[in-house]
Design a protein around this motif. Sequence first.
Motif, short mmCIF file in Angstrom:
data_model
loop_
_atom_site.label_atom_id
_atom_site.label_comp_id
_atom_site.label_asym_id
_atom_site.label_seq_id
_atom_site.Cartn_x
_atom_site.Cartn_y
_atom_site.Cartn_z
N UNK A 91 0.86 -1.18 0.00
CA UNK A 91 0.00 0.00 0.00
C UNK A 91 0.90 1.23 0.00
N UNK A 92 0.66 2.12 -0.93
CA UNK A 92 1.45 3.32 -1.09
C UNK A 92 0.71 4.51 -0.50
N UNK A 93 1.44 5.29 0.28
CA UNK A 93 0.88 6.45 0.95
C UNK A 93 1.69 7.70 0.62
N UNK A 94 1.01 8.81 0.61
CA UNK A 94 1.72 10.08 0.51
C UNK A 94 1.56 10.82 1.84
N UNK A 95 2.48 11.71 2.09
CA UNK A 95 2.42 12.53 3.29
C UNK A 95 3.28 13.74 3.09
N UNK A 96 3.13 14.68 3.97
CA UNK A 96 3.97 15.85 3.97
C UNK A 96 5.22 15.52 4.76
N UNK A 97 6.31 16.29 4.50
CA UNK A 97 7.49 16.15 5.34
C UNK A 97 7.79 17.49 6.00
N UNK A 98 7.93 17.55 7.31
CA UNK A 98 7.88 16.47 8.29
C UNK A 98 6.51 15.77 8.30
N UNK A 99 6.53 14.52 8.68
CA UNK A 99 5.32 13.71 8.61
C UNK A 99 4.19 14.27 9.46
N UNK A 100 3.00 14.12 8.95
CA UNK A 100 1.80 14.40 9.72
C UNK A 100 1.17 13.06 10.09
N UNK A 101 0.16 13.12 10.93
CA UNK A 101 -0.53 11.88 11.29
C UNK A 101 -1.61 11.52 10.26
N UNK A 102 -1.72 12.34 9.23
CA UNK A 102 -2.78 12.15 8.24
C UNK A 102 -2.26 11.32 7.06
N UNK A 103 -2.30 10.02 7.18
CA UNK A 103 -1.78 9.14 6.15
C UNK A 103 -2.77 8.86 5.04
N UNK A 104 -4.03 9.03 5.28
CA UNK A 104 -5.03 8.66 4.29
C UNK A 104 -5.12 7.15 4.15
N UNK A 105 -5.88 6.70 3.19
CA UNK A 105 -6.12 5.26 3.02
C UNK A 105 -5.05 4.58 2.17
N UNK A 106 -4.27 5.36 1.45
CA UNK A 106 -3.26 4.76 0.59
C UNK A 106 -3.89 4.14 -0.64
N UNK A 107 -3.04 3.64 -1.51
CA UNK A 107 -3.50 2.96 -2.71
C UNK A 107 -2.69 1.69 -2.89
N UNK A 108 -3.37 0.59 -3.18
CA UNK A 108 -2.73 -0.72 -3.22
C UNK A 108 -2.11 -0.98 -4.59
N UNK A 109 -0.86 -1.37 -4.55
CA UNK A 109 -0.14 -1.80 -5.75
C UNK A 109 0.21 -3.27 -5.59
N UNK A 110 -0.20 -4.06 -6.56
CA UNK A 110 0.11 -5.49 -6.54
C UNK A 110 0.86 -5.83 -7.82
N UNK A 111 2.05 -6.38 -7.67
CA UNK A 111 2.86 -6.77 -8.81
C UNK A 111 2.99 -8.28 -8.83
N UNK A 112 2.49 -8.87 -9.89
CA UNK A 112 2.54 -10.33 -10.00
C UNK A 112 3.76 -10.76 -10.82
N UNK A 113 4.26 -11.91 -10.47
CA UNK A 113 5.47 -12.41 -11.16
C UNK A 113 5.12 -13.22 -12.39
#
Length: 113
Positions: A91-113
């Motif tokens: 799951x990939x998340x974005x945030x501000x730097x310095x980090x906040x506590x607001x991570x959001x739900x993220x977005x799932x990346x699945x890579x199959x072999x």
Amino acid sequence: VQLQASGGGTVQAGGSLRLSCAASGFIFKTNSMVWYRQAPGRQRELVATIAPDGNAYYADSVKGRFIGSRDNAKDILYLQMSGLKPDDTGVYYCNRWPLTRHWGQGTLVTVSS
């Protein structure tokens, strides 16, 4: 602060995806932004840092394959991912730097072999 990541999906190894992160609630253009990811059973790890001027810094594991960018006029952060590997799955998340506590739900990346 609101951070909404999107653009994830399922791809085969070697494929590409472009993630987006819509930011609001703070002055986007003056803040560094980061992409993190969390693989199943592992801790969240830093993938990329994108400075206000667009300069980007990457984890060794993604260097040469991922490109971080931003549109300061639209308050959107991007992560162009190519040459994807199964180890990039998570799951990939974005945030501000310095980090906040607001991570959001993220977005799932699945890579199959």
